[in-house]
Design an enzyme around this catalytic site. Structure first.
Site, PDB file in Angstrom:
ATOM      1  N   SER A 110       0.821  -1.210   0.000  1.00  0.00           N
ATOM      2  CA  SER A 110       0.000   0.000   0.000  1.00  0.00           C
ATOM      3  C   SER A 110       0.852   1.255   0.000  1.00  0.00           C
ATOM      4  CB  SER A 110      -0.934   0.004   1.213  1.00  0.00           C
ATOM      5  OG  SER A 110      -0.232  -0.355   2.362  1.00  0.00           O
ATOM      6  N   GLU A 167      -5.769  -0.673  -7.851  1.00  0.00           N
ATOM      7  CA  GLU A 167      -4.791   0.220  -8.467  1.00  0.00           C
ATOM      8  C   GLU A 167      -3.743  -0.662  -9.146  1.00  0.00           C
ATOM      9  OE1 GLU A 167      -4.732   4.141  -5.632  1.00  0.00           O
ATOM     10  OE2 GLU A 167      -3.757   2.358  -4.837  1.00  0.00           O
ATOM     11  N   ASN A 173      -4.216   5.999  -1.289  1.00  0.00           N
ATOM     12  CA  ASN A 173      -3.585   6.256   0.015  1.00  0.00           C
ATOM     13  C   ASN A 173      -2.917   7.622   0.083  1.00  0.00           C
ATOM     14  OD1 ASN A 173      -4.443   4.058   1.425  1.00  0.00           O
ATOM     15  ND2 ASN A 173      -2.679   2.793   0.939  1.00  0.00           N
ATOM     16  N   HIS A 232      -2.855  -3.277  -6.262  1.00  0.00           N
ATOM     17  CA  HIS A 232      -3.251  -2.849  -4.915  1.00  0.00           C
ATOM     18  C   HIS A 232      -4.765  -2.952  -4.749  1.00  0.00           C
ATOM     19  CE1 HIS A 232      -3.591   0.426  -1.649  1.00  0.00           C
ATOM     20  NE2 HIS A 232      -3.360  -0.748  -1.107  1.00  0.00           N
TER      21      HIS A 232
HETATM   22  N1  3HC Z   1     -18.547 -11.232  -0.275  1.00  0.00           N
HETATM   23  C1  3HC Z   1     -19.267 -10.567  -1.205  1.00  0.00           C
HETATM   24  N2  3HC Z   1     -20.078  -9.517  -0.912  1.00  0.00           N
HETATM   25  C2  3HC Z   1     -20.158  -9.138   0.364  1.00  0.00           C
HETATM   26  C3  3HC Z   1     -19.443  -9.800   1.385  1.00  0.00           C
HETATM   27  C4  3HC Z   1     -18.613 -10.882   1.015  1.00  0.00           C
HETATM   28  N3  3HC Z   1     -17.876 -11.544   1.900  1.00  0.00           N
HETATM   29  N4  3HC Z   1     -19.697  -9.196   2.542  1.00  0.00           N
HETATM   30  C5  3HC Z   1     -20.539  -8.188   2.281  1.00  0.00           C
HETATM   31  N5  3HC Z   1     -20.818  -8.151   0.967  1.00  0.00           N
HETATM   32  C6  3HC Z   1     -21.661  -7.171   0.271  1.00  0.00           C
HETATM   33  C7  3HC Z   1     -23.052  -7.110   0.866  1.00  0.00           C
HETATM   34  O1  3HC Z   1     -23.906  -8.048   0.246  1.00  0.00           O
HETATM   35  C8  3HC Z   1     -23.462  -5.688   0.569  1.00  0.00           C
HETATM   36  O2  3HC Z   1     -23.875  -5.597  -0.774  1.00  0.00           O
HETATM   37  P1  3HC Z   1     -25.221  -4.779  -1.171  1.00  0.00           P
HETATM   38  O3  3HC Z   1     -24.929  -3.354  -0.787  1.00  0.00           O
HETATM   39  O4  3HC Z   1     -25.347  -5.014  -2.646  1.00  0.00           O
HETATM   40  O5  3HC Z   1     -26.290  -5.400  -0.355  1.00  0.00           O
HETATM   41  C9  3HC Z   1     -22.154  -4.907   0.671  1.00  0.00           C
HETATM   42  O6  3HC Z   1     -21.112  -5.879   0.488  1.00  0.00           O
HETATM   43  C10 3HC Z   1     -21.972  -4.210   2.014  1.00  0.00           C
HETATM   44  O7  3HC Z   1     -22.003  -5.187   3.035  1.00  0.00           O
HETATM   45  P2  3HC Z   1     -22.776  -5.020   4.412  1.00  0.00           P
HETATM   46  O8  3HC Z   1     -24.156  -4.491   4.172  1.00  0.00           O
HETATM   47  O9  3HC Z   1     -22.664  -6.289   5.176  1.00  0.00           O
HETATM   48  O10 3HC Z   1     -21.887  -4.004   5.215  1.00  0.00           O
HETATM   49  P3  3HC Z   1     -21.931  -2.433   5.300  1.00  0.00           P
HETATM   50  O11 3HC Z   1     -23.004  -1.829   4.499  1.00  0.00           O
HETATM   51  O12 3HC Z   1     -21.825  -2.163   6.743  1.00  0.00           O
HETATM   52  O13 3HC Z   1     -20.560  -2.047   4.565  1.00  0.00           O
HETATM   53  C11 3HC Z   1     -18.238  -1.862   4.257  1.00  0.00           C
HETATM   54  C12 3HC Z   1     -19.342  -2.522   5.036  1.00  0.00           C
HETATM   55  C13 3HC Z   1     -18.265  -2.355   2.814  1.00  0.00           C
HETATM   56  C14 3HC Z   1     -16.934  -2.296   4.903  1.00  0.00           C
HETATM   57  C15 3HC Z   1     -18.465  -0.318   4.300  1.00  0.00           C
HETATM   58  O14 3HC Z   1     -18.559   0.099   5.610  1.00  0.00           O
HETATM   59  C16 3HC Z   1     -17.350   0.447   3.608  1.00  0.00           C
HETATM   60  O15 3HC Z   1     -17.336   0.586   2.398  1.00  0.00           O
HETATM   61  N6  3HC Z   1     -16.405   0.975   4.407  1.00  0.00           N
HETATM   62  C17 3HC Z   1     -15.232   1.703   3.924  1.00  0.00           C
HETATM   63  C18 3HC Z   1     -14.161   0.714   3.550  1.00  0.00           C
HETATM   64  C19 3HC Z   1     -12.940   1.394   3.053  1.00  0.00           C
HETATM   65  O16 3HC Z   1     -12.794   2.600   3.039  1.00  0.00           O
HETATM   66  N7  3HC Z   1     -12.001   0.552   2.632  1.00  0.00           N
HETATM   67  C20 3HC Z   1     -10.732   1.014   2.155  1.00  0.00           C
HETATM   68  C21 3HC Z   1      -9.759   0.951   3.275  1.00  0.00           C
HETATM   69  S1  3HC Z   1      -8.189   1.576   2.770  1.00  0.00           S
HETATM   70  C22 3HC Z   1      -7.432   0.271   2.075  1.00  0.00           C
HETATM   71  O17 3HC Z   1      -7.927  -0.829   2.011  1.00  0.00           O
HETATM   72  C23 3HC Z   1      -6.114   0.551   1.499  1.00  0.00           C
HETATM   73  C24 3HC Z   1      -5.023  -0.023   2.334  1.00  0.00           C
HETATM   74  O18 3HC Z   1      -3.815   0.101   1.612  1.00  0.00           O
HETATM   75  C25 3HC Z   1      -4.887   0.661   3.660  1.00  0.00           C
END
Ligand code: 3HC
Length: 292
Positions: free
Chosen positions: A119, A152, A190, A140
Site C-alpha cells: 500500500s 490500483e 492512500n 493494490h
Molecule cells: N462477499 C461478497 N459480498 C459481500 C461480502 C462478502 N464476503 N460481505 C458483504 N458483501 C456485500 C453485501 O452483500 C453488501 O452488498 P449490497 O450493498 O449489494 O447489499 C455490501 O457488500 C456491504 O455489506 P454489508 O451491508 O454487510 O456491510 P456495510 O453496508 O456495513 O458495509 C463496508 C461494510 C463495505 C466495509 C463499508 O462500511 C465500507 O465501504 N467501508 C469503507 C471501507 C474502506 O474505506 N475501505 C478502504 C480501506 S483503505 C485500504 O484498504 C487501502 C489499504 O492500503 C490501507
C-alpha cells in the site's frame, strides 16, 4: 501473456481476499503461508467470507464449493514455480518482500509476472531486486477485498506494456475496476486517504470533538460509509502507522507524519477491530469509544 494459474503469498486480511476473488472468478489458486496454523486461519477467513456471500445471496453454495476447490494452501514457496502470476500480500517490509521475490525469481519460469499488493512501498524497489523488472507490477486491492471494487494497477519505469496490460486484464477478470497509477508511494488512494486519517487523529489530539462526533460528522455530513476513527480501526492502527512512516520517509511532508497519539495507540496494542480495541472497544454488541 495468459494468466490462468495464480499464486498468492500471505493469507492475512488482504491475501485471503485476493485468493477468494481469484478463485471465485475461475482462476486456479495456490496460497502460500509461513506455517500450517497461519494457512488454517487464512482458509477459515476465506470460508467465512464466502459463507457470508452465500447468506447475502451474492454467491450460490455450488459456486462457493467450486471456488474453494480451486484454492490450495501450501507452506512451500517452491510450489509457486508454475504460476503465471504471483501476488505478494505479506508484511509491509521491503526486505521481506525482496527476499521473497528473490527466491521466486530463481524458482519461477520466465513467463511469471510478479505483483505486489503493497500500500505504500514502491514497486520499483522490489522490481530492482529481481532479474525481471519488466515483469513486476503493483496490484493494490482494498479492504474488504471481496466488496471493494477498486484495484490500483501500478507501473514502474521498467514495467513492460505487456505486463501492465496482463495485470489490468487480471483485475477486470476478478470483477474489479482497475485504475492506472504511477509508482509513487501511496499511489492514488492512500496518497489522499492517509493524510485524511492522520488529520482526524491530529484534530482529536487538539480536542476538536469526540471520536463519536467526528465519525458521525463524516458519515452524516459527507455520506462516507464509515467515519475516520472507525476506518482507522478497520484498516488497523498498526497498518496505518506503518504506511504513514513509509510515506513520511518518502516525501518528508508533515501531512504524512504519524501523530504521537497513533504511536501511543499502537504501543498499547490498540490496533483496531482485529485486536478488539482501537479507538473503539469491540467487545460488546456495539462499539464503544475508548478514552484517548
Ligand atoms: N462477499 C461478497 N459480498 C459481500 C461480502 C462478502 N464476503 N460481505 C458483504 N458483501 C456485500 C453485501 O452483500 C453488501 O452488498 P449490497 O450493498 O449489494 O447489499 C455490501 O457488500 C456491504 O455489506 P454489508 O451491508 O454487510 O456491510 P456495510 O453496508 O456495513 O458495509 C463496508 C461494510 C463495505 C466495509 C463499508 O462500511 C465500507 O465501504 N467501508 C469503507 C471501507 C474502506 O474505506 N475501505 C478502504 C480501506 S483503505 C485500504 O484498504 C487501502 C489499504 O492500503 C490501507
Amino acid at each position: 501473456m495468459k494468466i490462468e494459474k495464480v499464486g498468492v503469498v500471505g493469507a492475512g486480511l488482504m491475501g485471503s481476499g485476493i485468493a477468494e476473488v481469484s478463485a471465485k472468478s475461475g482462476f486456479d489458486v495456490i496460497v502460500r503461508e509461513i506455517d500450517d496454523a497461519s494457512a488454517d486461519r487464512g482458509r477459515a477467513r476465506i470460508e467465512t467470507s464466502m459463507n457470508r456471500a452465500v447468506e447475502k445471496e451474492k454467491l450460490t453454495a455450488d459456486d462457493r464449493d467450486a471456488a474453494l476447490g480451486r484454492i490450495r494452501f501450501t507452506t512451500e514457496v517452491d510450489e509457486l514455480a508454475d504460476r503465471d502470476l504471483v501476488i505478494e500480500a505479506i508484511v509491509e517490509n521491503l526486505e521481506a518482500k525482496n527476499e521473497l521475490f528473490g527466491r521466486l525469481d530463481e524458482l519461477c519460469g520466465e513467463q511469471t509476472v510478479f505483483a505486489s499488493n503493497t500500500s505504500s512501498l514502491t514497486i520499483t524497489d522490489m522490481a530492482a531486486a529481481t532479474n525481471r523488472p519488466d515483469r513486476v507490477v503493483g496490484l493494490h486491492f482494498f479492504n474488504p477485498v471481496p466488496v471493494m471494487k477498486l484495484v490500483e494497477v501500478v507501473r514502474t519505469i521498467a514495467t513492460s506494456d505487456e505486463t501492465f496490460g496482463a495485470a489490468f486484464d487480471f483485475a477486470r477478470a476478478v470483477g474489479k475496476v482497475p485504475i492506472a497509477a504511477k509508482d509513487n508511494s501511496g499511489f492514488v488512494v492512500n496518497l489522499l486517504l492517509v493524510p485524511y486519517m492522520l488529520d482526524a487523529i491530529r484534530q482529536l489530539e487538539r480536542g476538536v470533538a469526540s471520536i463519536e462526533d467526528m465519525d458521525a460528522g463524516m458519515v452524516l455530513g459527507c455520506g462516507y460509509p464509515m467515519g475516520p476513527f472507525t476506518l482507522c480501526d478497520f484498516v488497523g492502527n498498526d497498518t496505518t502507522l506503518r504506511i504513514a512512516e513509509i510515506m513520511f520517509e518518502e516525501y518528508r511532508e508533515q501531512r504524512y507524519a504519524p501523530p504521537p497519539l497513533l504511536r501511543r495507540m499502537v504501543a498499547m496494542g490498540r490496533h483496531g477491530r482485529k485486536a478488539g480495541r482501537g479507538f473503539y472497544d469491540y467487545s460488546g454488541d456495539a462499539p464503544v469509544a475508548l478514552p484517548v
